[in-house]
Design a protein around this motif. Structure first.
Motif, short mmCIF file in Angstrom:
data_model
loop_
_atom_site.label_atom_id
_atom_site.label_comp_id
_atom_site.label_asym_id
_atom_site.label_seq_id
_atom_site.Cartn_x
_atom_site.Cartn_y
_atom_site.Cartn_z
N ASP A 1 43.80 32.58 30.82
CA ASP A 1 43.42 32.07 29.75
C ASP A 1 42.96 29.87 30.10
O ASP A 1 41.66 29.26 29.57
N GLU A 2 44.44 30.21 29.99
CA GLU A 2 44.58 28.38 30.33
C GLU A 2 43.30 27.89 31.52
O GLU A 2 42.93 26.75 31.34
N ALA A 3 43.68 27.95 32.06
CA ALA A 3 43.33 28.03 33.93
C ALA A 3 41.83 27.92 33.60
O ALA A 3 40.66 26.67 33.82
N ILE A 4 41.03 28.96 32.91
CA ILE A 4 39.81 29.05 32.91
C ILE A 4 39.11 27.97 31.42
O ILE A 4 38.10 27.30 32.65
N GLU A 5 40.01 27.75 31.10
CA GLU A 5 39.44 26.78 29.90
C GLU A 5 39.57 25.48 30.37
O GLU A 5 38.37 24.22 30.08
N HIS A 6 40.24 24.92 31.23
CA HIS A 6 40.61 23.34 31.76
C HIS A 6 40.15 23.58 33.09
O HIS A 6 40.17 22.35 33.38
N GLY A 7 39.26 24.61 33.86
CA GLY A 7 39.08 24.30 35.58
C GLY A 7 37.45 24.06 35.49
O GLY A 7 37.12 25.59 34.50
N ASP A 8 36.94 23.83 36.17
CA ASP A 8 35.39 23.15 36.97
C ASP A 8 35.02 24.79 37.50
O ASP A 8 34.65 25.44 36.87
N VAL A 9 35.86 25.40 37.93
CA VAL A 9 35.39 26.92 38.91
C VAL A 9 37.02 27.68 38.86
O VAL A 9 37.77 26.73 39.73
N VAL A 10 36.78 28.74 38.13
CA VAL A 10 38.20 29.25 38.21
C VAL A 10 37.47 30.67 39.10
O VAL A 10 37.19 31.86 38.54
N CYS A 11 38.63 31.45 39.51
CA CYS A 11 38.49 32.90 39.99
C CYS A 11 39.67 33.54 40.33
O CYS A 11 40.75 32.98 40.49
N VAL A 12 39.08 34.35 39.61
CA VAL A 12 40.07 35.35 39.15
C VAL A 12 40.45 36.37 39.32
O VAL A 12 38.99 37.16 39.69
N TYR A 13 41.02 37.05 40.46
CA TYR A 13 41.30 38.30 41.09
C TYR A 13 42.26 39.50 40.19
O TYR A 13 43.31 38.93 39.99
N CYS B 1 43.51 33.10 40.25
CA CYS B 1 44.95 33.72 39.88
C CYS B 1 44.74 35.18 40.25
O CYS B 1 43.48 35.01 40.18
N LYS B 2 45.46 35.55 39.82
CA LYS B 2 45.73 37.18 40.08
C LYS B 2 46.55 37.91 38.54
O LYS B 2 47.47 37.13 38.24
N THR B 3 46.09 38.68 38.14
CA THR B 3 47.07 39.94 37.88
C THR B 3 46.70 41.16 37.11
O THR B 3 45.72 41.81 38.28
N ASP B 4 47.34 42.00 37.15
CA ASP B 4 47.42 43.63 37.39
C ASP B 4 46.54 43.89 36.04
O ASP B 4 47.47 43.49 34.71
N ILE B 5 45.56 44.29 36.35
CA ILE B 5 44.11 45.12 34.87
C ILE B 5 45.01 45.54 34.22
O ILE B 5 44.95 45.45 32.95
N ASN B 6 45.75 46.34 34.99
CA ASN B 6 46.91 47.65 33.48
C ASN B 6 47.19 46.48 32.85
O ASN B 6 47.95 46.64 31.77
N TYR B 7 47.32 45.12 32.82
CA TYR B 7 48.74 44.47 32.00
C TYR B 7 47.58 43.70 30.63
O TYR B 7 48.31 43.26 29.97
#
Length: 102
Positions: free
Chosen positions: A10-22, A51-57
């Motif tokens: 959330d922090e990266a999305i809020e403060h980044g111009d372009v953010v990729c979340v895997y 950024c990446k995260t396990d969708i289960n979490y």
């Protein structure tokens, strides 16, 4: 690409111009292949936050973002979800797709 917590994403999305979340799951073979492709693409865009995260979490966010399956790459521009990619195709495809948001 290290796995991040929801708060870090959330922090990266809020403060980044372009953010990729895997989004992935550890037992998904296609996710493992997609992750390796993204590691290559990440090197081509050193100024973009990946950024990446396990969708289960993050089940609540999976519902909010209306995630249909994994692997999934979300591209955010200035905090707004602009694109979801489910079919990664190839490294050049990912490169060109992400490049189009710069």
């Amino acid at each position: 690409m290290d796995s991040l917590t929801l708060e870090q994403i959330d922090e990266a999305i809020e403060h980044g111009d372009v953010v990729c979340v895997y989004l992935y799951t550890p037992i998904c073979g296609t996710c493992q292949l997609a992750g390796r492709m993204l590691e290559i693409v990440k090197e081509l865009f050193p100024h973009i936050k990946f950024c990446k995260t396990d969708i289960n979490y993050i089940p609540e966010r999976a519902v909010e973002w209306n995630i249909e399956s994994v692997p999934c790459l979300l591209i955010f521009c200035n905090g707004k979800l602009e694109k979801k990619i489910y079919a990664f195709h190839s490294v050049p495809y990912l490169y060109e797709t992400i490049k189009s948001f710069l």
